[in-house]
Write a protein that holds these residues in place. Structure first.
Motif, PDB file in Angstrom:
ATOM      1  N   TRP B  81       0.829  -1.124  -0.097  1.00  0.00           N
ATOM      2  CA  TRP B  81       0.017   0.059   0.021  1.00  0.00           C
ATOM      3  C   TRP B  81       0.994   1.158  -0.260  1.00  0.00           C
ATOM      4  O   TRP B  81       0.470   2.261  -0.782  1.00  0.00           O
ATOM      5  N   GLU B 102      -3.455   1.767   8.274  1.00  0.00           N
ATOM      6  CA  GLU B 102      -4.801   1.530   8.160  1.00  0.00           C
ATOM      7  C   GLU B 102      -5.178   0.388   7.173  1.00  0.00           C
ATOM      8  O   GLU B 102      -5.721  -0.421   7.522  1.00  0.00           O
ATOM      9  N   LEU B 103      -4.696   0.729   5.979  1.00  0.00           N
ATOM     10  CA  LEU B 103      -4.930  -0.135   4.851  1.00  0.00           C
ATOM     11  C   LEU B 103      -4.469  -1.880   5.189  1.00  0.00           C
ATOM     12  O   LEU B 103      -5.014  -2.766   4.540  1.00  0.00           O
ATOM     13  N   VAL B 106      -6.813  -4.502   5.929  1.00  0.00           N
ATOM     14  CA  VAL B 106      -7.808  -5.369   5.105  1.00  0.00           C
ATOM     15  C   VAL B 106      -7.001  -6.348   4.646  1.00  0.00           C
ATOM     16  O   VAL B 106      -6.368  -6.314   3.577  1.00  0.00           O
ATOM     17  N   ASN B 108      -7.580  -9.186   2.429  1.00  0.00           N
ATOM     18  CA  ASN B 108      -8.230 -10.103   1.551  1.00  0.00           C
ATOM     19  C   ASN B 108      -6.957 -10.393   0.458  1.00  0.00           C
ATOM     20  O   ASN B 108      -6.438  -9.573  -0.075  1.00  0.00           O
ATOM     21  N   LYS B 110      -6.622 -12.069  -2.243  1.00  0.00           N
ATOM     22  CA  LYS B 110      -6.807 -11.679  -3.499  1.00  0.00           C
ATOM     23  C   LYS B 110      -6.557 -10.259  -4.057  1.00  0.00           C
ATOM     24  O   LYS B 110      -5.961  -9.901  -5.054  1.00  0.00           O
ATOM     25  N   LEU B 111      -7.155  -9.466  -3.316  1.00  0.00           N
ATOM     26  CA  LEU B 111      -6.864  -7.974  -3.141  1.00  0.00           C
ATOM     27  C   LEU B 111      -5.545  -7.596  -3.209  1.00  0.00           C
ATOM     28  O   LEU B 111      -5.062  -6.955  -4.158  1.00  0.00           O
ATOM     29  N   LYS B 114      -3.409  -9.135  -6.357  1.00  0.00           N
ATOM     30  CA  LYS B 114      -3.873  -8.502  -7.599  1.00  0.00           C
ATOM     31  C   LYS B 114      -3.160  -7.158  -7.493  1.00  0.00           C
ATOM     32  O   LYS B 114      -2.603  -6.607  -8.436  1.00  0.00           O
ATOM     33  N   LEU B 115      -3.233  -6.354  -6.232  1.00  0.00           N
ATOM     34  CA  LEU B 115      -2.467  -5.022  -6.321  1.00  0.00           C
ATOM     35  C   LEU B 115      -1.031  -5.129  -6.306  1.00  0.00           C
ATOM     36  O   LEU B 115      -0.459  -4.357  -7.240  1.00  0.00           O
ATOM     37  N   TYR B 118      -0.656  -5.533 -10.243  1.00  0.00           N
ATOM     38  CA  TYR B 118      -1.149  -4.343 -10.662  1.00  0.00           C
ATOM     39  C   TYR B 118       0.378  -3.224 -10.457  1.00  0.00           C
ATOM     40  O   TYR B 118       0.745  -2.247 -11.551  1.00  0.00           O
TER      41      TYR B 118
END
Ligand SMILES: [Mn+2]
Ligand SMILES: [Mn+2]
Ligand SMILES: [Mn+2]
Ligand SMILES: [Mn+2]
Lengths: 220, 220
Positions: B81, B102-103, B106, B108, B110-111, B114-115, B118
């Motif tokens: 992040w 904070e991020l 989260v 997940n 798969k998130l 994929k990030l 990307y």
DNA sequence: AAAATAATTTAGACAAATCTAAATTAAGTT
DNA sequence: AACTTAATTTAGATTTGTCTAAATTATTTT
């Protein structure tokens, strides 16, 4: 100014439910949030104390103006993340909601505004729902006037175009206000008067003149 | 399999502290997390029960192998992040940490994967720290052997290259194990033996043969 | 080896968010 | 209008994470 994940989930859900129904009930909200009615009542007291909610015991609830602003902030975050996930990370449209459900609670304004800019200020999320802008403005559920509403379609009173004391007096007498759910049952050609249902049961008649001034946002 | 924000913050902080110090103390962790020692003790019991932590009252603590895996997952999310915020959203390098804090919660998979794709599988975050890959592998603080360590530099025993009973017996006797903090104080040319500090105080001598088999990861 | 000091743990309390079971109020029905 | 049923609220517990103050254990100093 900052709300817990739990508070945010309640606020957002009330916002969506009241859009459909005008007023939200305890059981309805409990069902939607997969929690118990008793837990809803507890949270309603808290949100009322924070002035985010209009609530009197047994009377259901609606967000205050402040409450709606908070809700729009959450919805903005949710939909921007959904757009990001679909557009940039190549998630399919049916996968994004679940992930956005978590990301929406990261409430750093600069993060969201920069994300918005990075995405090119998208207007709609991957499901076609409008994304509120940084000021909380959302593409309106285009307001129409009561006479234009199709028959037997329950919809929501969202404003009055004439603000005179006379019309407000009449509306008060007929128990119609912003947030009232109404449904047109019959249209009389002779004088363009309407027979409508207000709330869950009451059937009343209103004149063309009055109907013309009642603004409706309808989402079934 | 899923941990609370609070648990994750403890786990991640222990991971970082033990990298520097081998073993982590209650007050140290309380200071870092801006909480109270009593709260730390409570959480240590919980993490121990979940088998993420080695902990005996008054003895300090270290993450188990499982605990370290969890920590690396959190650090992976945090640093990806941070990279995203700096690279894509044009945050400056000094702003990213706070938002990533904070991020990172989260979680997940798969998130995050994929990030990662990307972003082009970045190897380092905006501060130059290595980003763990999807398997939790992180660019190692390249292990060296004790004789190569500079003088008077506190560092961490992270392995032994010879696993015989004899060497383990000797290490046990000298109270050196994985996680022990050591510092080379003197090098004797005659036999290449070393005078070292182990822990906070103890000064001992070890032979070249032994030193050659002690693997060190040092980060000050 | 005591005594003094520092670190750590335990005991007991509290706020947030949830639950079950019981009591209350509202709505629908004879 | 009284009865029945459904919706909602209250009472009292529970879990998680935190705190303060007191007790305990470890470490350092004399
Ligand atoms: Mn969604
Ligand atoms: Mn949510
Ligand atoms: Mn960071
Ligand atoms: Mn964090």
């Amino acid at each position: 100014m900052n709300y817990s994940v739990s508070e945010e989930n309640y606020i957002k859900t009330i916002f969506h439910l009241q859009k459909k129904e005008g007023t939200v009930t305890t059981n309805e909200l409990a069902g939607e949030l997969k929690t118990r009615p008793a837990s809803v009542t507890d949270m309603m007291k808290k949100l009322k104390a924070k002035k985010l909610l209009h609530y009197q015991p047994y009377q259901g609830f609606r967000l205050t103006t402040d409450g709606s602003k908070v809700a729009l902030g959450i919805i903005r975050r949710h939909r921007l993340w959904e757009y990001f996930l679909a557009e940039k990370l190549k998630f399919t449209w049916d996968e994004v909601h679940e992930v956005a459900e978590e990301l929406e609670h990261v409430s750093n304004k600069k993060l969201i505004d920069k994300l918005d800019a990075y995405l090119g200020f998208p207007k709609k999320d991957p499901h076609g729902d409008p994304i509120p802008d940084a000021q909380g403005k959302i593409e309106s559920g285009k307001k129409i006037r009561l006479p234009e509403v199709p028959l037997n379609t329950s919809c929501l009173v969202s404003g009055v175009s004439n603000q005179s004391g006379e019309i407000l007096d009449l509306l008060k007498h007929k128990k119609i206000s912003i947030g009232t759910v109404v449904e047109v049952r019959k249209r009389f050609e002779f004088d363009q008067s309407l027979e409508i249902r207000t709330g869950k049961q009451t059937i009343i008649n209103i004149s063309r003149e009055l109907a013309e001034n009642i603004l409706i946002s309808y989402e079934a």
